[in-house]
Design an enzyme around this catalytic site. Structure first.
Site, PDB file in Angstrom:
ATOM      1  N   ASN A 109      -2.098   2.528   5.191  1.00  0.00           N
ATOM      2  CA  ASN A 109      -1.308   1.421   4.743  1.00  0.00           C
ATOM      3  C   ASN A 109      -1.239   0.780   6.397  1.00  0.00           C
ATOM      4  O   ASN A 109      -0.470   0.793   7.026  1.00  0.00           O
ATOM      5  CB  ASN A 109       0.190   2.184   4.086  1.00  0.00           C
ATOM      6  N   GLY A 110      -1.020  -0.761   6.356  1.00  0.00           N
ATOM      7  CA  GLY A 110      -0.865  -1.822   7.088  1.00  0.00           C
ATOM      8  C   GLY A 110      -2.105  -2.502   7.733  1.00  0.00           C
ATOM      9  O   GLY A 110      -2.837  -2.479   6.636  1.00  0.00           O
ATOM     10  N   GLU A 166      17.745 -18.190  -5.729  1.00  0.00           N
ATOM     11  CA  GLU A 166      17.683 -16.454  -6.376  1.00  0.00           C
ATOM     12  C   GLU A 166      17.028 -16.277  -7.572  1.00  0.00           C
ATOM     13  O   GLU A 166      16.161 -15.893  -8.410  1.00  0.00           O
ATOM     14  CB  GLU A 166      18.490 -15.730  -6.205  1.00  0.00           C
ATOM     15  N   HIS A 218      17.816 -36.537  -3.538  1.00  0.00           N
ATOM     16  CA  HIS A 218      17.048 -37.317  -2.656  1.00  0.00           C
ATOM     17  C   HIS A 218      15.384 -37.122  -2.752  1.00  0.00           C
ATOM     18  O   HIS A 218      15.130 -37.149  -2.266  1.00  0.00           O
ATOM     19  CB  HIS A 218      17.870 -36.765  -1.510  1.00  0.00           C
ATOM     20  N   ARG A 264       4.223  -0.301  -4.281  1.00  0.00           N
ATOM     21  CA  ARG A 264       4.156  -0.736  -3.285  1.00  0.00           C
ATOM     22  C   ARG A 264       2.450  -1.693  -3.676  1.00  0.00           C
ATOM     23  O   ARG A 264       1.980  -1.850  -2.272  1.00  0.00           O
ATOM     24  CB  ARG A 264       3.799   0.396  -2.070  1.00  0.00           C
ATOM     25  N   CYS A 316       0.912  -1.326   0.045  1.00  0.00           N
ATOM     26  CA  CYS A 316       0.209  -0.296  -0.035  1.00  0.00           C
ATOM     27  C   CYS A 316       1.011   1.713  -0.220  1.00  0.00           C
ATOM     28  O   CYS A 316       1.821   1.064   0.145  1.00  0.00           O
ATOM     29  CB  CYS A 316      -0.450  -0.155   1.275  1.00  0.00           C
ATOM     30  N   LYS A 372      13.240 -15.752  -8.847  1.00  0.00           N
ATOM     31  CA  LYS A 372      13.156 -14.680 -10.573  1.00  0.00           C
ATOM     32  C   LYS A 372      11.850 -14.757 -10.872  1.00  0.00           C
ATOM     33  O   LYS A 372      10.532 -14.993 -11.550  1.00  0.00           O
ATOM     34  CB  LYS A 372      14.364 -14.551 -10.995  1.00  0.00           C
ATOM     35  N   LYS A 423       6.274  -4.379  -3.883  1.00  0.00           N
ATOM     36  CA  LYS A 423       7.987  -3.922  -3.483  1.00  0.00           C
ATOM     37  C   LYS A 423       8.379  -4.458  -2.255  1.00  0.00           C
ATOM     38  O   LYS A 423       9.749  -5.335  -1.805  1.00  0.00           O
ATOM     39  CB  LYS A 423       8.291  -3.469  -3.741  1.00  0.00           C
ATOM     40  N   GLU A 465       8.273 -15.647  -9.766  1.00  0.00           N
ATOM     41  CA  GLU A 465       7.428 -13.899  -9.533  1.00  0.00           C
ATOM     42  C   GLU A 465       7.247 -13.201 -10.371  1.00  0.00           C
ATOM     43  O   GLU A 465       6.186 -12.509 -10.172  1.00  0.00           O
ATOM     44  CB  GLU A 465       8.900 -12.403  -8.809  1.00  0.00           C
ATOM     45  N   TRP A 501      -2.207  -2.837  -1.641  1.00  0.00           N
ATOM     46  CA  TRP A 501      -2.059  -4.184  -1.856  1.00  0.00           C
ATOM     47  C   TRP A 501      -2.891  -5.438  -1.187  1.00  0.00           C
ATOM     48  O   TRP A 501      -3.303  -4.486   0.288  1.00  0.00           O
ATOM     49  CB  TRP A 501      -0.726  -4.345  -1.329  1.00  0.00           C
TER      50      TRP A 501
END
Ligand code: G6P
Length: 614
Positions: A101-102, A487, A510, A27, A2, A491, A609, A494, A75
């Protein structure tokens, strides 16, 4: 998570708010809205589902006059993304509008109490409960708006950055913060509010960071006033923000992510500037130098981080153990904060965060501090909450990262960790001069080598075209490049929404080896290090089961092309710095696959983000 913006001054608020929202869209982008107070005191709220483009379209035929306003990009946490759940929210009588926001954790209890008092709600959000609580307090106490906000917030448990305006008052915005970021830009006769100071640098570089538990009374023509929840005057400092607008623009690239990938040769220069001396090869970091006794006495370092920063920390662990011989652990901040971890006073907790605002990492820091540990920050955003909450630290200095998928921050974080390890090792005497020099020279060589890697973009794009069909991918690596494999897989997940797993190459047998077939490509990182031969065998195991292998290998390797299907040849550097090189073609591979799949790489679905809720 947000984004909130606000404006009060002489200019038309709406265009400023919309521009601010665009800068904060990273955001969250589920819905957006604005509230404007007109010169006649009218309060107009416009909001809708979707991105800022949708809001702008919606506003085209509306009355957007007014020099005071607040705006929000969401968000979703409580309640699906739709017009009703979008912010700003009104109080039941339509007098007060608020953006938030929160998360208000005790919203159910508050909602029940307000419902019993006759308040009706329009949305499913926790935020609407708070704006109604403010109105309820205002009515029952007969107090000012700032007093109503203060008294209401005293009843709230949770995280918030809020901004509130009121019908009939075009001279005032009340804002407050607890665990969610908030910066106030101070202009000439005008104020700006934002979740992220960088979003308002085109108007002012003078920033006041609101601290937890503070309420800002922002009035036209008056000095800014901050008070605590206990109604005590809070002192504040105006900080100069050193960011230029060009850092916030795409600079000719189609996306922020591609711009940020391509910036890496320069961002690594910025990261090592003044820290690795080009003539002497010596590494000096003030955060290490100024606390050297603590570092020399450290029993252990514990990295706390989330997401990509957690992957960088896995590399940090190896750097600290191999180079400084300090035992290191890596924790997900979200797990650490609820686990009653064992911490010793001579432990050093290293909090790693690009944004410096991740709620779980902040909570992990506060736990560590309570336990008496020294907390060191590795942050990118200057003046961020984590940078301010830590005892000392090293900034990554790679400039604003706007693409939701982190790229240049990751390579910068690993670079910082390598510099830290060298600076400590020199004092501890845990590495030879030759090794120290090799790593230091390796750091200095990174920008040129990264330029070379970026020349492979076309080749990687061609490879991406071949593999766009895949539904699953596996990424393999060992040692320093096991986290690079994690990583690389992250990527791809995402931004392309293709399922991908990163695995330590030898561990594959395994379990994941059962998945290997001609349909599931393997990306294998096989560069010179102690496990090189072993990784070759792991690749053979994949090939023997009909798997297709794309290898990332060191330039000139004559063996790997013979046993794999495709190769990406990157320049070699000492093994501990290899992740900085290898991660770049993996970023490009994910990028181009996502582009070929038609994804919005800067705004992937469901992600944000900066995760300022837990
Ligand atoms: C979000 C972002 C990731 C980031 C993670 C941790 O999930 O989308 O890119 O790695 O948060 O963020 P931080 O700012 O603490 O590094």
């Amino acid at each position: 998570m947000c984004g909130i913006v606000g404006y009060i001054g002489d200019r038309d608020a709406c265009p400023i708010l919309i521009k601010g929202l665009r800068r904060l869209e990273y955001r969250g982008y589920d819905s957006a809205g604005v509230a404007l107070v007109g010169g006649d005191g009218s309060l107009n709220v416009y909001k809708c589902k979707g991105k800022i483009d949708a809001l702008e379209h919606f506003l085209a035929d509306k009355d957007t006059a007014g020099t005071v306003g607040i705006a929000h990009t969401r968000w979703a946490t409580h309640g699906e993304p739709n017009d009703t759940n979008a912010h700003p929210h009104f109080s039941a009588d339509g007098r007060i509008a608020m953006i938030h926001n929160g998360i208000i954790e005790n919203y159910r209890v508050l909602k029940d109490a307000l419902t019993a008092a006759g308040v009706t709600f329009r949305s499913e959000t926790d935020s609407e409960v708070l704006v109604n609580l403010i109105e309820y307090v205002r009515d029952t106490e007969g107090c000012t708006l700032e007093e109503a906000v203060r008294l209401a917030l005293k009843k709230v448990v949770g995280a918030y950055a809020i901004a509130v305006v009121e019908k009939g008052n075009n001279d005032k915005i009340i804002a407050a913060r607890q665990s969610s970021p908030m910066a106030i830009g101070v202009g000439k006769g005008e104020y700006f509010i934002s979740s992220d100071a960088s979003s308002i640098v085109e108007y002012t570089h003078d920033i006041v960071y609101v601290e937890d538990g503070e309420i800002a009374v922002i009035e036209r023509g008056k000095p800014l006033q901050l008070v605590t929840l206990d109604n005590e005057e809070a002192e504040y400092r105006v900080t100069k923000l050193d960011i230029s607008i060009s850092d916030l623009e795409k600079g000719g690239y189609p996306t922020f992510m591609l711009k940020e990938i391509n910036e890496q040769p320069r961002t690594i220069v910025d990261c090592i500037r003044g820290r690795v001396n080009a003539d002497s090869g010596r590494v000096i970091l003030s955060g290490i130098r100024d606390n050297i006794d603590r570092w020399l006495a450290a029993r252990r370092v514990v990295f706390v981080a989330c997401g990509t920063s957690w992957h960088a920390s896995l590399i940090g662990k190896q750097l600290f153990e191999n180079i400084c011989r300090i035992p290191a652990e890596v924790e997900y901040a979200s797990e650490f904060r609820y686990r009653n971890p064992v911490l010793f006073p001579d432990d050093i907790v290293i909090a790693v965060s690009q944004s410096g605002e991740t709620a779980d990492t902040l909570a992990a820091i506060s736990l560590a501090r309570k336990a008496g540990a020294f907390v060191y920050g590795i942050c990118n955003v200057i003046g961020s909450s984590i940078a301010r909450a830590t005892d000392s630290g090293t900034y990554v200095h790679v400039g604003p990262e706007i693409g939701v998928a982190s790229t240049k921050a990751f390579t910068g974080q690993v670079t910082v960790m390598a510099m830290m390890a060298l600076a400590i090792a020199e004092r501890k005497g845990t590495v030879s001069k030759e090794y120290y020099d090799e790593v230091a020279q390796g750091l200095l060589s990174l920008p040129e080598k990264l330029k070379e890697v970026l020349e492979l973009s076309g080749q990687v794009a061609d490879l991406a075209k071949i593999f766009t069909y895949a539904h699953n991918f596996i990424y393999l690596g060992r040692g320093y490049n096991y986290p690079t494999a994690l990583e690389g897989a992250l990527k791809l997940k995402e931004i392309s929404y293709i399922h991908a797993e990163g695995y330590p190459a030898a561990e594959m047998k395994h379990g994941p080896i059962a998945l290997i077939d001609a349909e599931m490509p393997t990306v294998a990182i096989v560069t010179p290090d102690v496990t090189y031969e072993k990784t070759l065998s792991n690749i053979e195991e994949v090939k023997a089961r009909g798997g297709k292998v794309i290898a990332v290998m060191a330039k000139g390797d004559a063996t790997v092309p013979g046993i794999t299907d495709y190769v990406i040849e990157v320049p070699a550097v000492i093994d501990c710095l290899m992740p900085i090189i290898v991660s770049v073609p993996l970023q490009l591979l994910a990028y181009y696959i996502a582009v070929y799949k038609g994804r919005n790489v800067d705004q992937p679905r469901n992600l944000a983000k900066s995760v300022t809720v837990e």
